[in-house]
Write a protein that holds these residues in place. Structure first.
Motif, PDB file in Angstrom:
ATOM      1  N   LEU A 285       0.726  -1.303  -0.009  1.00 62.34           N
ATOM      2  CA  LEU A 285      -0.154   0.035  -0.001  1.00 62.34           C
ATOM      3  C   LEU A 285       0.938   1.111  -0.099  1.00 62.34           C
ATOM      4  O   LEU A 285       1.962   1.345   0.609  1.00 62.34           O
ATOM      5  CB  LEU A 285      -0.946   0.137   1.221  1.00 62.34           C
ATOM      6  CG  LEU A 285      -1.997  -0.989   1.315  1.00 62.34           C
ATOM      7  CD1 LEU A 285      -2.653  -1.083   2.744  1.00 62.34           C
ATOM      8  CD2 LEU A 285      -2.897  -1.020   0.291  1.00 62.34           C
ATOM      9  N   HIS A 286       0.325   2.326  -0.640  1.00 63.52           N
ATOM     10  CA  HIS A 286       1.219   3.582  -0.793  1.00 63.52           C
ATOM     11  C   HIS A 286       0.676   4.378   0.425  1.00 63.52           C
ATOM     12  O   HIS A 286      -0.600   4.132   0.918  1.00 63.52           O
ATOM     13  CB  HIS A 286       0.697   4.286  -2.006  1.00 63.52           C
ATOM     14  CG  HIS A 286       1.179   3.787  -3.061  1.00 63.52           C
ATOM     15  ND1 HIS A 286       1.090   2.600  -3.953  1.00 63.52           N
ATOM     16  CD2 HIS A 286       2.519   4.252  -3.951  1.00 63.52           C
ATOM     17  CE1 HIS A 286       1.635   2.462  -4.909  1.00 63.52           C
ATOM     18  NE2 HIS A 286       2.381   3.234  -5.252  1.00 63.52           N
ATOM     19  N   GLY A 287       1.565   4.990   0.936  1.00 68.22           N
ATOM     20  CA  GLY A 287       1.117   6.151   2.034  1.00 68.22           C
ATOM     21  C   GLY A 287       1.000   5.248   3.312  1.00 68.22           C
ATOM     22  O   GLY A 287       0.530   5.854   4.398  1.00 68.22           O
ATOM     23  N   ALA A 288       0.838   3.871   3.565  1.00 69.17           N
ATOM     24  CA  ALA A 288       0.428   3.056   4.773  1.00 69.17           C
ATOM     25  C   ALA A 288       1.788   3.438   5.696  1.00 69.17           C
ATOM     26  O   ALA A 288       2.860   3.659   5.284  1.00 69.17           O
ATOM     27  CB  ALA A 288       0.198   1.717   4.437  1.00 69.17           C
ATOM     28  N   GLU A 289       1.475   3.540   7.131  1.00 73.19           N
ATOM     29  CA  GLU A 289       2.478   3.744   8.094  1.00 73.19           C
ATOM     30  C   GLU A 289       3.754   2.615   7.704  1.00 73.19           C
ATOM     31  O   GLU A 289       4.986   2.866   7.854  1.00 73.19           O
ATOM     32  CB  GLU A 289       2.174   3.571   9.328  1.00 73.19           C
ATOM     33  CG  GLU A 289       3.225   3.848  10.476  1.00 73.19           C
ATOM     34  CD  GLU A 289       2.667   3.372  11.896  1.00 73.19           C
ATOM     35  OE1 GLU A 289       3.402   3.707  12.578  1.00 73.19           O
ATOM     36  OE2 GLU A 289       1.490   3.325  12.115  1.00 73.19           O
ATOM     37  N   LEU A 290       3.113   1.333   7.612  1.00 70.68           N
ATOM     38  CA  LEU A 290       4.124   0.309   7.388  1.00 70.68           C
ATOM     39  C   LEU A 290       3.965  -0.257   6.046  1.00 70.68           C
ATOM     40  O   LEU A 290       2.784  -0.815   5.700  1.00 70.68           O
ATOM     41  CB  LEU A 290       3.881  -0.979   8.429  1.00 70.68           C
ATOM     42  CG  LEU A 290       4.050  -0.386   9.869  1.00 70.68           C
ATOM     43  CD1 LEU A 290       3.891  -1.509  10.763  1.00 70.68           C
ATOM     44  CD2 LEU A 290       5.585   0.023   9.993  1.00 70.68           C
ATOM     45  N   SER A 291       4.825  -0.098   4.824  1.00 65.20           N
ATOM     46  CA  SER A 291       4.512  -0.463   3.588  1.00 65.20           C
ATOM     47  C   SER A 291       6.237  -0.699   3.217  1.00 65.20           C
ATOM     48  O   SER A 291       6.883  -0.280   3.369  1.00 65.20           O
ATOM     49  CB  SER A 291       4.165   0.613   2.875  1.00 65.20           C
ATOM     50  OG  SER A 291       4.202   0.247   1.630  1.00 65.20           O
ATOM     51  N   LEU A 292       6.093  -1.831   2.267  1.00 59.47           N
ATOM     52  CA  LEU A 292       7.545  -2.002   1.565  1.00 59.47           C
ATOM     53  C   LEU A 292       7.414  -1.533   0.087  1.00 59.47           C
ATOM     54  O   LEU A 292       8.461  -1.867  -0.668  1.00 59.47           O
ATOM     55  CB  LEU A 292       7.468  -3.486   1.603  1.00 59.47           C
ATOM     56  CG  LEU A 292       8.191  -4.108   2.911  1.00 59.47           C
ATOM     57  CD1 LEU A 292       8.011  -5.756   3.005  1.00 59.47           C
ATOM     58  CD2 LEU A 292       9.778  -3.711   3.115  1.00 59.47           C
ATOM     59  N   ALA A 293       6.361  -0.988  -0.145  1.00 59.69           N
ATOM     60  CA  ALA A 293       6.216  -0.440  -1.676  1.00 59.69           C
ATOM     61  C   ALA A 293       7.404   0.777  -2.124  1.00 59.69           C
ATOM     62  O   ALA A 293       7.949   0.174  -3.234  1.00 59.69           O
ATOM     63  CB  ALA A 293       4.943   0.340  -1.953  1.00 59.69           C
ATOM     64  N   PRO A 294       7.827   1.547  -1.273  1.00 56.30           N
ATOM     65  CA  PRO A 294       9.087   2.227  -1.537  1.00 56.30           C
ATOM     66  C   PRO A 294      10.234   1.496  -1.925  1.00 56.30           C
ATOM     67  O   PRO A 294      11.168   1.743  -2.797  1.00 56.30           O
ATOM     68  CB  PRO A 294       9.255   3.316  -0.456  1.00 56.30           C
ATOM     69  CG  PRO A 294       7.960   3.469   0.105  1.00 56.30           C
ATOM     70  CD  PRO A 294       7.330   2.087   0.159  1.00 56.30           C
ATOM     71  N   MET A 295      10.728   0.324  -0.857  1.00 55.99           N
ATOM     72  CA  MET A 295      11.808  -0.294  -1.083  1.00 55.99           C
ATOM     73  C   MET A 295      11.477  -1.295  -2.286  1.00 55.99           C
ATOM     74  O   MET A 295      12.587  -1.487  -3.019  1.00 55.99           O
ATOM     75  CB  MET A 295      11.613  -1.454   0.261  1.00 55.99           C
ATOM     76  CG  MET A 295      13.076  -2.089   0.253  1.00 55.99           C
ATOM     77  SD  MET A 295      14.394  -1.168   0.271  1.00 55.99           S
ATOM     78  CE  MET A 295      15.798  -2.363   0.857  1.00 55.99           C
ATOM     79  N   LEU A 296      10.512  -1.617  -2.604  1.00 59.64           N
ATOM     80  CA  LEU A 296      10.134  -2.594  -3.745  1.00 59.64           C
ATOM     81  C   LEU A 296      10.372  -1.639  -5.180  1.00 59.64           C
ATOM     82  O   LEU A 296      11.375  -2.367  -6.006  1.00 59.64           O
ATOM     83  CB  LEU A 296       8.920  -3.089  -3.907  1.00 59.64           C
ATOM     84  CG  LEU A 296       8.711  -4.334  -4.914  1.00 59.64           C
ATOM     85  CD1 LEU A 296       7.456  -5.199  -4.470  1.00 59.64           C
ATOM     86  CD2 LEU A 296       8.090  -3.551  -6.330  1.00 59.64           C
ATOM     87  N   MET A 297      10.107  -0.751  -5.319  1.00 58.18           N
ATOM     88  CA  MET A 297      10.486   0.379  -6.222  1.00 58.18           C
ATOM     89  C   MET A 297      11.799   0.541  -6.408  1.00 58.18           C
ATOM     90  O   MET A 297      12.489   0.727  -7.550  1.00 58.18           O
ATOM     91  CB  MET A 297       9.549   1.689  -6.027  1.00 58.18           C
ATOM     92  CG  MET A 297       7.951   1.371  -6.243  1.00 58.18           C
ATOM     93  SD  MET A 297       7.420   0.586  -7.661  1.00 58.18           S
ATOM     94  CE  MET A 297       8.159   1.957  -8.960  1.00 58.18           C
TER      95      MET A 297
END
Length: 354
Positions: free
Chosen positions: A107-119
């Motif tokens: 999820l984008h903008g979630a407190e805990l997310s791995l989306a930025p690391m994946l990108m």
């Protein structure tokens, strides 16, 4: 005849299937990247209940006519990987796609997310060094430098866009790891009056520590170009500098996923500077890093081995076993240590001068 027999049998067929699987394993990362770019997890989660492929397509931003057939094929793989669920409808209507525990990490903008690391890890600039692993074996050196002509830290300082992607990635993993630290190690901060986070990035980790333990005077220490983009955190001062030259004085030094970026000699030098920065009798260093268990079958043991190869590709550093940590710590002036497991892939290595 013997060669033909060697390729017959169930064992060889299974081995062939495994090689095919590993050969195309990059497709999993690319499918995940596309899901993050298209915000598929966000679209599904925002509805609060499973939705159809048409509804997912309608929610994709800046796409007036998305290719639903292409989307269906990507979703088919992601469902097989258990990123999402799919439920066929008995009345012949469109199947419904739902969330899973894994999709919550996208999820984008979630407190805990791995989306930025994946990108970040799937950015073409981060992927290019992986093509140089065999060159690193033949010649030594760092994959990133071979691919881009400079080390990753210099590259970030000269490329603001990639620097932001990198910092976002480090920030998201910091929040995840810090949640585990604040749960599994919280009492150890109580007796610390001041703490410097060496290589603290934009300060998210130190900000979290000071928020929970406001008595701590927090110092976020990193390279000047990193500090330049750091937001303000109450109780935290940002200091730019070079950890190989000097580290700001404090009761404790905190280093999260820093030591793995460097070879043993560099780590010893960093630790010696840590030793100078803390009180002789009461100071300590808190290292958050992987403790490799190459034969282990723990939840993150396999990931640790992959991260070790990432160090060859990106930084020239290494992940370490407990014996390798012991050697580096002793040479750096920290003969006493404890390893504390937390609910995350790294562990806490608490080291003392005596």
């Amino acid at each position: 005849m013997e060669e033909k027999e060697a390729f017959d049998g169930e064992g060889m067929l299974q081995a062939q299937a495994e090689i095919w699987k590993y050969m195309y394993q990059f497709a999993d990362s690319m499918a995940l990247k596309s899901a993050v770019e298209l915000r598929i997890a966000d679209i599904i989660h925002s509805h609060g209940s499973p939705i159809t492929l048409s509804q997912i397509a309608a929610g994709i931003i800046d796409s007036p006519s998305p290719d639903i057939t292409c989307l269906a094929r990507i979703m088919r793989l992601l469902v097989r990987r258990k990123i999402f669920t799919v439920t066929p409808q008995s009345d012949g209507g469109e199947a419904l796609y739902g969330p899973t525990h894994m999709s919550r990490w996208l999820l984008h903008g979630a407190e805990l997310s791995l989306a930025p690391m994946l990108m970040m890890e799937n950015d073409h600039r981060a992927l290019a060094p992986w093509h140089y692993l065999s060159n690193c074996v033949r010649e030594g050196g760092i994959g990133f430098q071979k691919a881009h002509g400079r080390e990753i830290w210099d590259y970030c300082s000269m490329n603001p866009e990639f620097n932001n992607i990198f910092n976002d990635a480090m920030g998201c993993t910091a929040r995840i790891t810090m949640k585990a630290i604040m749960t599994g190690y919280k009492d150890a901060f109580c007796g610390v009056g001041s703490m410097v986070d060496v290589g603290g990035g934009t300060g998210a980790a130190m900000g979290e520590i000071v928020k929970v333990h406001p008595h701590i005077k927090g110092i976020n220490f990193d390279l000047p170009h990193v500090i330049a983009t750091a937001p303000e955190y109450g109780g935290v001062s940002h200091v730019g500098g070079d950890m190989f030259k000097a580290i700001p004085s404090a009761d404790a030094v905190f280093m999260k996923r820093i030591m793995h970026d460097w070879n043993d000699e560099d780590c010893v030098n960093i630790l010696k500077n840590c030793r100078k920065a803390i009180p002789e009798k009461t100071g300590k260093v808190i290292i958050i890093d992987v403790v490799l268990n190459p034969e282990g079958d723990g939840m993150f043991d396999d990931t640790g081995l992959v991260l070790d190869l990432l160090m060859i590709a990106h930084t020239g550093g290494k992940e370490r076993t407990e014996l390798e940590w012991k050697k580096v710590l002793e040479e750096g002036g920290f003969p006493c240590y404890n390893i504390i497991k937390i609910a995350a892939f790294p562990s806490i290595i608490e080291a003392f001068p005596e």
